[in-house]
Design an enzyme around this catalytic site. Sequence first.
Site, PDB file in Angstrom:
ATOM      1  N   GLY A   1       0.825  -1.214   0.000  1.00 39.81           N
ATOM      2  CA  GLY A   1       0.000   0.000   0.000  1.00 39.81           C
ATOM      3  C   GLY A   1       0.851   1.252   0.000  1.00 39.81           C
ATOM      4  O   GLY A   1       0.521   2.246   0.656  1.00 39.81           O
TER       5      GLY A   1
ATOM      6  N   TYR B   1     -12.883  -3.563  10.550  1.00 33.54           N
ATOM      7  CA  TYR B   1     -11.543  -2.948  10.531  1.00 33.54           C
ATOM      8  C   TYR B   1     -10.914  -3.023  11.922  1.00 33.54           C
ATOM      9  O   TYR B   1      -9.747  -3.429  12.072  1.00 33.54           O
ATOM     10  CB  TYR B   1     -11.695  -1.494  10.069  1.00 33.54           C
ATOM     11  CG  TYR B   1     -10.448  -0.648  10.095  1.00 33.54           C
ATOM     12  CD1 TYR B   1      -9.497  -0.749   9.084  1.00 33.54           C
ATOM     13  CD2 TYR B   1     -10.244   0.296  11.108  1.00 33.54           C
ATOM     14  CE1 TYR B   1      -8.367   0.063   9.089  1.00 33.54           C
ATOM     15  CE2 TYR B   1      -9.120   1.106  11.121  1.00 33.54           C
ATOM     16  CZ  TYR B   1      -8.184   0.983  10.117  1.00 33.54           C
ATOM     17  OH  TYR B   1      -7.074   1.792  10.124  1.00 33.54           O
TER      18      TYR B   1
ATOM     19  N   LYS C   1      -7.503  -4.855  13.095  1.00 29.62           N
ATOM     20  CA  LYS C   1      -6.393  -4.066  13.650  1.00 29.62           C
ATOM     21  C   LYS C   1      -5.997  -4.563  15.046  1.00 29.62           C
ATOM     22  O   LYS C   1      -4.836  -4.462  15.441  1.00 29.62           O
ATOM     23  CB  LYS C   1      -6.765  -2.578  13.678  1.00 29.62           C
ATOM     24  CG  LYS C   1      -6.854  -1.962  12.288  1.00 29.62           C
ATOM     25  CD  LYS C   1      -5.500  -1.972  11.605  1.00 29.62           C
ATOM     26  CE  LYS C   1      -5.519  -1.483  10.193  1.00 29.62           C
ATOM     27  NZ  LYS C   1      -4.198  -1.561   9.542  1.00 29.62           N
TER      28      LYS C   1
HETATM   29  N1  LIG Z   1      -4.710   7.569   8.463  1.00 27.94           N
HETATM   30  C1  LIG Z   1      -4.996   7.263   9.712  1.00 27.94           C
HETATM   31  O1  LIG Z   1      -5.511   8.086  10.456  1.00 27.94           O
HETATM   32  C2  LIG Z   1      -4.684   5.900  10.270  1.00 27.94           C
HETATM   33  C3  LIG Z   1      -4.989   5.681  11.615  1.00 27.94           C
HETATM   34  C4  LIG Z   1      -4.713   4.448  12.167  1.00 27.94           C
HETATM   35  C5  LIG Z   1      -4.146   3.444  11.398  1.00 27.94           C
HETATM   36  N2  LIG Z   1      -3.846   3.679  10.095  1.00 27.94           N
HETATM   37  C6  LIG Z   1      -3.258   2.582   9.333  1.00 27.94           C
HETATM   38  O2  LIG Z   1      -2.098   3.027   8.663  1.00 27.94           O
HETATM   39  C7  LIG Z   1      -1.999   2.352   7.401  1.00 27.94           C
HETATM   40  C8  LIG Z   1      -1.961   3.362   6.271  1.00 27.94           C
HETATM   41  O3  LIG Z   1      -3.101   4.191   6.382  1.00 27.94           O
HETATM   42  P1  LIG Z   1      -3.424   5.347   5.349  1.00 27.94           P
HETATM   43  O4  LIG Z   1      -4.281   6.305   6.074  1.00 27.94           O
HETATM   44  O5  LIG Z   1      -2.195   5.808   4.676  1.00 27.94           O
HETATM   45  O6  LIG Z   1      -4.347   4.540   4.325  1.00 27.94           O
HETATM   46  P2  LIG Z   1      -4.692   4.899   2.805  1.00 27.94           P
HETATM   47  O7  LIG Z   1      -6.028   4.305   2.569  1.00 27.94           O
HETATM   48  O8  LIG Z   1      -4.498   6.341   2.542  1.00 27.94           O
HETATM   49  O9  LIG Z   1      -3.588   4.086   2.022  1.00 27.94           O
HETATM   50  C9  LIG Z   1      -3.623   2.694   1.964  1.00 27.94           C
HETATM   51  C10 LIG Z   1      -2.972   2.285   0.668  1.00 27.94           C
HETATM   52  O10 LIG Z   1      -3.208   0.894   0.510  1.00 27.94           O
HETATM   53  C11 LIG Z   1      -3.671   0.669  -0.792  1.00 27.94           C
HETATM   54  N3  LIG Z   1      -4.540  -0.496  -0.827  1.00 27.94           N
HETATM   55  C12 LIG Z   1      -5.790  -0.605  -0.296  1.00 27.94           C
HETATM   56  N4  LIG Z   1      -6.287  -1.816  -0.565  1.00 27.94           N
HETATM   57  C13 LIG Z   1      -5.351  -2.492  -1.272  1.00 27.94           C
HETATM   58  C14 LIG Z   1      -5.286  -3.784  -1.849  1.00 27.94           C
HETATM   59  N5  LIG Z   1      -6.318  -4.644  -1.765  1.00 27.94           N
HETATM   60  N6  LIG Z   1      -4.165  -4.150  -2.506  1.00 27.94           N
HETATM   61  C15 LIG Z   1      -3.123  -3.284  -2.619  1.00 27.94           C
HETATM   62  N7  LIG Z   1      -3.130  -2.043  -2.097  1.00 27.94           N
HETATM   63  C16 LIG Z   1      -4.237  -1.646  -1.432  1.00 27.94           C
HETATM   64  C17 LIG Z   1      -4.448   1.922  -1.180  1.00 27.94           C
HETATM   65  O11 LIG Z   1      -4.568   2.075  -2.574  1.00 27.94           O
HETATM   66  C18 LIG Z   1      -3.583   3.001  -0.538  1.00 27.94           C
HETATM   67  O12 LIG Z   1      -2.567   3.461  -1.401  1.00 27.94           O
HETATM   68  C19 LIG Z   1      -3.208   1.414   7.320  1.00 27.94           C
HETATM   69  O13 LIG Z   1      -2.839   0.140   7.796  1.00 27.94           O
HETATM   70  C20 LIG Z   1      -4.187   2.062   8.267  1.00 27.94           C
HETATM   71  O14 LIG Z   1      -5.118   1.130   8.774  1.00 27.94           O
HETATM   72  C21 LIG Z   1      -4.115   4.886   9.507  1.00 27.94           C
END
Ligand SMILES: NC(=O)c1ccc[n+]([C@@H]2O[C@H](COP(=O)([O-])OP(=O)(O)OC[C@H]3O[C@@H](n4cnc5c(N)ncnc54)[C@H](O)[C@@H]3O)[C@@H](O)[C@H]2O)c1
Length: 253
Positions: free
Chosen positions: A18, A160, A164
């Site tokens: 991702g 989700y 997590k």
């Molecule tokens: N942004 C937040 O506030 C937040 C908070 C807690 C945890 N997280 C965790 O941090 C990580 C990154 O979060 P983010 O906010 O950058 O997420 P995001 O959704 O912006 O990015 C996730 C990336 O994964 C890719 N992706 C999604 N499904 C996919 C698949 N089936 N195959 C390949 N690629 C795929 C998407 O295209 C995207 O580029 C995640 O694990 C998320 O759960 C984020």
Amino acid sequence: MHFAHYPSLEDRVVFITGGGSGIGAAMVAAFARNGSRVAFVDVAVEASQALVESLAEARHRPLFIPCDLADIAALRSAIGRVRAECGPMAVLINNAANDERHDVDAVTPEYWDAAMAVNLRHLFFAAQAARPHMRELGHGAIVNFSSIAWMHGGRRMVTYATAKAAIVGLTRSLARELGGDNIRVNAIAPGAVVTERQRRLWLSEEDIAGFVARQSLNRQLVADDIARVALFLAADDSAMIPKQCIIVDAGLH
Ligand SMILES: NC(=O)c1ccc[n+]([C@@H]2O[C@H](COP(=O)([O-])OP(=O)(O)OC[C@H]3O[C@@H](n4cnc5c(N)ncnc54)[C@H](O)[C@@H]3O)[C@@H](O)[C@H]2O)c1
């Protein structure tokens, strides 16, 4: 704020799931600027290609492989390509997820399985495929992405949050299983990170201000704040730290 430079990460092969947008893209850029040989997978082809172009000046141009992580055969084949084109993987960043919202009554068995496939299953299979690379090198670091969402019981995200929470169990048990191969497994649990997607789908300016007001630190959390911690957990500087889940939430939790 500057990024620390980690000599141990120079020329190391780092595989990020991702990596095309959000926190993943910040990590692709941070590792590439640190001199690592970065490979990443994503379903977002245009954004990923643009990211590679923006890092053309890096010591190693990142390798982007389009891949849907719900398809484990495709993930395995992507990791095979990383091995062939870049060498054995020293660092695995299990970042990809999809925090889709839903009502409890709308969840079918198919929806549940799809949510686990995008948020949980691929982390295990990526680690399983990375293990022989890391054994060959005699060391390895795996960083899994959890979230604070499960700790406080986030709304409209039961699937989700379940995934997590499971990632913390996965991290601790994999750390035990792989520690004998000198492979460290840790997790990061981000707080409210303001990414482009979060703004577009879930967060109004009011929501963001609300998060900041509830944090102990008075600044928005951004993707680079998380990338800094991922660099540290991947580098030899954290050589004796396995099994941890580091909360990076500016004091929200
Ligand atoms: N942004 C937040 O506030 C937040 C908070 C807690 C945890 N997280 C965790 O941090 C990580 C990154 O979060 P983010 O906010 O950058 O997420 P995001 O959704 O912006 O990015 C996730 C990336 O994964 C890719 N992706 C999604 N499904 C996919 C698949 N089936 N195959 C390949 N690629 C795929 C998407 O295209 C995207 O580029 C995640 O694990 C998320 O759960 C984020």
